[in-house]
Design a protein around this motif. Structure first.
Motif, PDB file in Angstrom:
ATOM      1  N   TYR A 258       0.839  -1.197   0.000  1.00 62.20           N
ATOM      2  CA  TYR A 258       0.000   0.000   0.000  1.00 62.20           C
ATOM      3  C   TYR A 258       0.881   1.257   0.000  1.00 62.20           C
ATOM      4  CZ  TYR A 258      -3.906  -3.013   1.573  1.00 62.20           C
ATOM      5  OH  TYR A 258      -4.859  -3.989   1.687  1.00 62.20           O
ATOM      6  N   PRO A 259       0.582   2.234  -0.857  1.00 67.69           N
ATOM      7  CA  PRO A 259       1.309   3.505  -0.804  1.00 67.69           C
ATOM      8  C   PRO A 259       0.942   4.267   0.468  1.00 67.69           C
ATOM      9  CG  PRO A 259      -0.501   3.648  -2.358  1.00 67.69           C
ATOM     10  CD  PRO A 259      -0.433   2.213  -1.934  1.00 67.69           C
ATOM     11  N   VAL A 260       1.843   5.168   0.886  1.00 71.86           N
ATOM     12  CA  VAL A 260       1.655   5.928   2.119  1.00 71.86           C
ATOM     13  C   VAL A 260       1.428   7.397   1.781  1.00 71.86           C
ATOM     14  CG1 VAL A 260       2.681   6.588   4.331  1.00 71.86           C
ATOM     15  CG2 VAL A 260       3.178   4.341   3.344  1.00 71.86           C
ATOM     16  N   LEU A 261       0.298   7.932   2.202  1.00 66.97           N
ATOM     17  CA  LEU A 261       0.000   9.349   2.073  1.00 66.97           C
ATOM     18  C   LEU A 261       0.331   9.969   3.425  1.00 66.97           C
ATOM     19  CD1 LEU A 261      -1.654   7.918  -0.186  1.00 66.97           C
ATOM     20  CD2 LEU A 261      -3.403   9.677   0.126  1.00 66.97           C
ATOM     21  N   ALA A 262       1.509  10.563   3.527  1.00 65.50           N
ATOM     22  CA  ALA A 262       2.018  11.028   4.818  1.00 65.50           C
ATOM     23  C   ALA A 262       2.145  12.537   4.844  1.00 65.50           C
ATOM     24  CB  ALA A 262       3.371  10.384   5.122  1.00 65.50           C
ATOM     25  N   GLU A 263       1.458  13.173   5.786  1.00 64.12           N
ATOM     26  CA  GLU A 263       1.616  14.609   5.960  1.00 64.12           C
ATOM     27  C   GLU A 263       2.996  14.930   6.525  1.00 64.12           C
ATOM     28  OE1 GLU A 263      -1.339  16.974   7.750  1.00 64.12           O
ATOM     29  OE2 GLU A 263      -2.951  16.251   6.440  1.00 64.12           O
ATOM     30  N   SER A 264       3.400  16.182   6.349  1.00 67.57           N
ATOM     31  CA  SER A 264       4.735  16.583   6.791  1.00 67.57           C
ATOM     32  C   SER A 264       4.905  16.469   8.298  1.00 67.57           C
ATOM     33  CB  SER A 264       5.022  18.014   6.340  1.00 67.57           C
ATOM     34  OG  SER A 264       4.026  18.898   6.836  1.00 67.57           O
ATOM     35  N   THR A 265       3.830  16.612   9.060  1.00 64.17           N
ATOM     36  CA  THR A 265       3.917  16.541  10.518  1.00 64.17           C
ATOM     37  C   THR A 265       3.552  15.168  11.068  1.00 64.17           C
ATOM     38  OG1 THR A 265       1.658  17.397  10.677  1.00 64.17           O
ATOM     39  CG2 THR A 265       3.455  18.994  10.830  1.00 64.17           C
ATOM     40  N   SER A 266       3.553  14.143  10.223  1.00 64.86           N
ATOM     41  CA  SER A 266       3.166  12.795  10.665  1.00 64.86           C
ATOM     42  C   SER A 266       4.324  12.021  11.271  1.00 64.86           C
ATOM     43  CB  SER A 266       2.602  12.003   9.481  1.00 64.86           C
ATOM     44  OG  SER A 266       3.632  11.748   8.522  1.00 64.86           O
ATOM     45  N   GLN A 267       5.558  12.516  11.133  1.00 63.30           N
ATOM     46  CA  GLN A 267       6.777  11.809  11.535  1.00 63.30           C
ATOM     47  C   GLN A 267       6.985  10.548  10.693  1.00 63.30           C
ATOM     48  OE1 GLN A 267       8.123  14.025  13.317  1.00 63.30           O
ATOM     49  NE2 GLN A 267       6.175  15.009  13.819  1.00 63.30           N
ATOM     50  N   ALA A 268       6.321  10.464   9.538  1.00 59.09           N
ATOM     51  CA  ALA A 268       6.515   9.328   8.631  1.00 59.09           C
ATOM     52  C   ALA A 268       6.912   9.778   7.235  1.00 59.09           C
ATOM     53  CB  ALA A 268       5.224   8.498   8.546  1.00 59.09           C
ATOM     54  N   ARG A 269       6.931  11.069   6.997  1.00 59.18           N
ATOM     55  CA  ARG A 269       7.182  11.570   5.648  1.00 59.18           C
ATOM     56  C   ARG A 269       8.673  11.724   5.355  1.00 59.18           C
ATOM     57  NH1 ARG A 269       3.763  16.281   2.716  1.00 59.18           N
ATOM     58  NH2 ARG A 269       4.852  16.349   0.738  1.00 59.18           N
ATOM     59  N   TYR A 270       9.412  12.298   6.290  1.00 56.47           N
ATOM     60  CA  TYR A 270      10.838  12.543   6.071  1.00 56.47           C
ATOM     61  C   TYR A 270      11.637  11.424   6.727  1.00 56.47           C
ATOM     62  CZ  TYR A 270       8.899  16.981   4.732  1.00 56.47           C
ATOM     63  OH  TYR A 270       8.150  17.952   4.112  1.00 56.47           O
ATOM     64  N   GLY A 271      12.346  10.677   5.889  1.00 55.07           N
ATOM     65  CA  GLY A 271      12.994   9.463   6.367  1.00 55.07           C
ATOM     66  C   GLY A 271      12.092   8.255   6.240  1.00 55.07           C
ATOM     67  N   GLY A 272      11.008   8.394   5.473  1.00 57.40           N
ATOM     68  CA  GLY A 272      10.081   7.281   5.262  1.00 57.40           C
ATOM     69  C   GLY A 272      10.579   6.318   4.202  1.00 57.40           C
ATOM     70  N   GLY A 273       9.721   5.370   3.826  1.00 48.98           N
ATOM     71  CA  GLY A 273      10.105   4.310   2.900  1.00 48.98           C
ATOM     72  C   GLY A 273       9.851   4.660   1.449  1.00 48.98           C
ATOM     73  N   PRO A 274      10.138   3.729   0.543  1.00 52.69           N
ATOM     74  CA  PRO A 274      10.032   3.991  -0.901  1.00 52.69           C
ATOM     75  C   PRO A 274       8.605   4.167  -1.401  1.00 52.69           C
ATOM     76  CG  PRO A 274      10.609   1.690  -0.479  1.00 52.69           C
ATOM     77  CD  PRO A 274      10.722   2.394   0.828  1.00 52.69           C
ATOM     78  N   LEU A 275       7.620   3.765  -0.607  1.00 51.70           N
ATOM     79  CA  LEU A 275       6.231   3.921  -1.037  1.00 51.70           C
ATOM     80  C   LEU A 275       5.579   5.160  -0.434  1.00 51.70           C
ATOM     81  CD1 LEU A 275       4.874   0.241  -0.966  1.00 51.70           C
ATOM     82  CD2 LEU A 275       5.965   1.501  -2.816  1.00 51.70           C
ATOM     83  N   THR A 276       6.380   6.016   0.190  1.00 50.10           N
ATOM     84  CA  THR A 276       5.855   7.244   0.788  1.00 50.10           C
ATOM     85  C   THR A 276       5.696   8.319  -0.278  1.00 50.10           C
ATOM     86  OG1 THR A 276       6.913   6.732   2.898  1.00 50.10           O
ATOM     87  CG2 THR A 276       6.238   9.004   2.550  1.00 50.10           C
ATOM     88  N   LEU A 277       4.497   8.870  -0.386  1.00 49.85           N
ATOM     89  CA  LEU A 277       4.175   9.862  -1.407  1.00 49.85           C
ATOM     90  C   LEU A 277       4.241  11.275  -0.846  1.00 49.85           C
ATOM     91  CD1 LEU A 277       1.026   8.140  -2.982  1.00 49.85           C
ATOM     92  CD2 LEU A 277       3.414   7.903  -3.699  1.00 49.85           C
ATOM     93  N   SER A 278       4.590  12.233  -1.707  1.00 47.15           N
ATOM     94  CA  SER A 278       4.628  13.647  -1.327  1.00 47.15           C
ATOM     95  C   SER A 278       3.502  14.440  -1.969  1.00 47.15           C
ATOM     96  CB  SER A 278       5.947  14.280  -1.769  1.00 47.15           C
ATOM     97  OG  SER A 278       7.054  13.594  -1.278  1.00 47.15           O
ATOM     98  N   TYR A 279       3.211  14.146  -3.238  1.00 44.30           N
ATOM     99  CA  TYR A 279       2.383  15.031  -4.046  1.00 44.30           C
ATOM    100  C   TYR A 279       0.978  14.474  -4.272  1.00 44.30           C
ATOM    101  CZ  TYR A 279       6.936  17.116  -4.871  1.00 44.30           C
ATOM    102  OH  TYR A 279       8.170  17.707  -4.701  1.00 44.30           O
ATOM    103  N   TYR A 280       0.461  13.773  -3.274  1.00 47.90           N
ATOM    104  CA  TYR A 280      -0.855  13.154  -3.437  1.00 47.90           C
ATOM    105  C   TYR A 280      -1.958  14.207  -3.550  1.00 47.90           C
ATOM    106  CZ  TYR A 280      -0.524  13.750   1.640  1.00 47.90           C
ATOM    107  OH  TYR A 280      -0.323  14.248   2.895  1.00 47.90           O
TER     108      TYR A 280
END
Length: 589
Positions: A258-280
């Motif tokens: 599953y892809p990850v839709l991670a907000e900047s303040t989620s603590q999962a966006r920066y330093g996250g994995g290869p399926l982490t999305l920025s521009y959703y």
């Protein structure tokens, strides 16, 4: 046993001992007479760092920032009267964003209540339902039962601030004179060692909250749903705890595909994995892509989402929603969740990952391909104007300037939205916090100062001009505490977010500007001078990065970036249209 000058000194010392033994490490003290015993006890208690802040509203948010960063309760102290009322906005934010705070409100004694004594107001339950716990500790008494009761109550209050759902607690502390540590005999010898000194190294009453272990049977059921569904997404809203969360989410996304839709303040966006999305956000503005990629299962972590489009897409998808609530809060205003899993989010991710090994299939690759197209389009748009600092570009450049682990605080309104929409995820881990409980712009600079103080290293704040002016007194706090902070202020001379709302289209121009646009014309160099900050006014992306990096070397810096508020709406629309158009008609795999 220690010897105390008078009963007030003993009482205050015992109170602060219990707070420290319960896990409090920072105290924020506001000046006042009735709170003198508490202030002196804060300054004299081993294991407690005490900060002096003049303004109570700033102090409340400074304590909030300390607690958000450290993930431990911070104590904030006010004198009697209206002083403690200025903590109210910070207490509300603590309640809604689950931040542990201990509020000590010094008070006049019972005999002065209701008889016109100065600086005397009813302080019981000052913060209403926003406080997790309230107790009046009563008048100091040289009696074993009273002292032991007070210690036990303080121990209970600290645990109440820690326990899910975390939040603020209020302890009302009345004192008679003498308020200064003037020698005044009291029957000290009659007190037991337990009453005077408590239990060395531990709270008087040790209350252990239940272990936040997610229900195994519920997780088994969720795992079966995941195994039966390839069309799923993981959504991460605002969340303060790092606690291995990014790694746990990355492992879960790899296991589920599953892809990850991670907000900047989620603590999962920066330093996250290869399926982490920025521009959703931009991707989901492209109707064909959004329709073709409606999920059937959503795994939801953290607080409420900031951008509207992704939330509307989720609400309209008809997907089965599983909500993970590790802080005791429920963020489901549309009531879409079929299952709520309480307990540690990290433990839940680890449990769900076991036995799953799907990897990134066509479903995930479709999102990743779209992400790459959108990223390329945005980079091309910025490259066409290499020396222009628009509001989206400012957010992007601030993140690009940060080293690994750097603390970043982001204001509500446009800065948090621009960070989410235009600053890409990456492998560099960052600590990004915001006040997204009540989503207000009050106390932003003070909160960022508290974050920097607890982090013990220079931090950066990205804020708008109105939020800065709303908390301009925090520059006095910054000057007095000497906390290193770089404030990047997007100055568009007013409230830029209102130009995106329907009121901008229907209100007469003059009325809109007066009531919503609210131009102020303030020269922010005066704010810099107020705190003795070094002022930077970069005009290009390169200069902005340089100013941020210089600020991270230490000291107080104000980086003012002037932009055109009237052009901002058009710039956002232009970028979003270009990003969405890059997706074409598919295919996206």
């Amino acid at each position: 046993m220690s010897s105390d000058a008078n009963l007030n000194v003993l009482w205050a010392r015992a109170l602060l001992e219990e707070l420290v033994r319960g896990g409090v490490r920072h105290a924020v003290v506001c000046p006042g007479s009735r709170s003198s015993p508490l202030a002196l006890a804060c300054a004299g208690t081993e294991g407690l760092r005490t900060w002096s802040v003049i303004d109570e509203r700033s102090a409340g948010f400074f304590a909030l920032g300390l607690a958000k960063q450290s993930r431990a309760p911070a104590v904030v102290v006010a004198t009697s009267g209206t002083a403690g009322a200025h903590f109210y906005p910070a207490v509300i934010e603590a309640a809604l964003s689950h931040v542990p705070l201990v509020v000590l409100t010094a008070d006049r004694p019972l005999e002065l209540q209701g008889w016109g004594a100065p600086q005397t107001v009813p302080q019981a339950r000052f913060f209403g339902e926003h406080a997790r716990f309230y107790a009046d500790l009563g008048q100091p008494e040289a009696h074993d039962a009273a002292l032991i009761h007070m210690r036990a109550t303080v121990a209970r209050a600290v645990v109440s601030a820690w326990r899910a759902p975390r939040g603020a607690v209020q302890l009302n502390v009345p004192f008679r004179e003498p308020l200064a540590p003037i020698a005044e005999p009291f029957p000290e010898a009659a007190l037991s060692a337990l009453a005077k000194s408590g239990r060395a190294g531990a709270p008087l009453t040790r209350i252990v909250p239940p272990e936040p272990v997610p229900d195994a049977a519920t997780l088994d059921e969720v795992r079966r749903r995941i195994a039966a569904t390839t069309r799923g997404v993981i959504v991460c809203g605002p969340r303060d705890d790092m606690d291995g969360f990014a790694a746990a989410i990355s492992a879960l996304s790899q296991a589920t595909g599953y892809p990850v839709l991670a907000e900047s303040t989620s603590q999962a966006r920066y330093g996250g994995g290869p399926l982490t999305l920025s521009y959703y956000d931009a991707m989901l503005r492209h109707a064909p892509f959004a329709k073709a990629h409606r999920p059937e299962l959503v795994l939801r972590f953290g607080g409420g989402l900031t951008p509207k489009v992704p939330q509307q897409w989720l609400d309209g998808s008809g997907a089965d929603l599983v909500l993970f609530s590790d802080g005791g809060g429920l963020f489901d205003p549309a009531h879409r969740a079929s299952t709520v899993v309480e307990g540690s989010a990290v433990a839940a991710c680890e449990a769900l990952t076991r036995g799953l090994a799907r990897g990134a299939g066509p479903w995930a690759r479709g999102f990743l391909a779209a992400e790459q197209r959108v990223r390329t389009a945005l980079e091309a748009a910025f490259a066409e104007q290499p020396d222009v600092l628009s509001e989206p570009r400012i957010a992007r450049e601030v993140v690009a300037a940060l080293p690994a682990g750097a603390p970043l605080f982001v204001s509500s309104s446009m800065p948090i939205r621009d960070l989410d929409a235009f600053a890409p995820a990456g492998t560099v881990p960052l600590r990004v916090l915001a006040n997204r409980g009540a989503n207000g712009i009050d106390g932003i600079v003070s909160s960022a100062l508290g974050m920097a103080a607890a982090a013990g290293r220079p931090a950066v704040l990205l804020t708008g001009d109105l939020a800065l002016l709303h908390d301009v007194g925090a520059f006095v706090t910054a000057s007095r505490t000497r906390v290193p902070l770089t404030v990047v202020a997007v100055n568009n001379d007013g409230g830029g977010i209102f130009s995106f709302l329907p009121i901008a289209q229907v209100a007469p121009r003059d009325t809109f500007e007066t009531l919503f646009g609210t131009p102020h014309g303030v020269d922010l160099s005066h704010a810099a001078a107020l705190g003795g900050a070094r002022l930077h006014r970069p005009e290009t992306p390169v200069a902005l990065r340089s100013a941020v990096r210089e600020g991270l070397e230490g000291g107080l810096h104000l980086v003012e970036v002037r932009v055109d508020r009237n052009a901002n709406v058009d710039e956002h629309r232009r970028l979003f249209a270009r990003m969405a158009a890059s997706l074409g008609e598919g295919p996206w795999a």
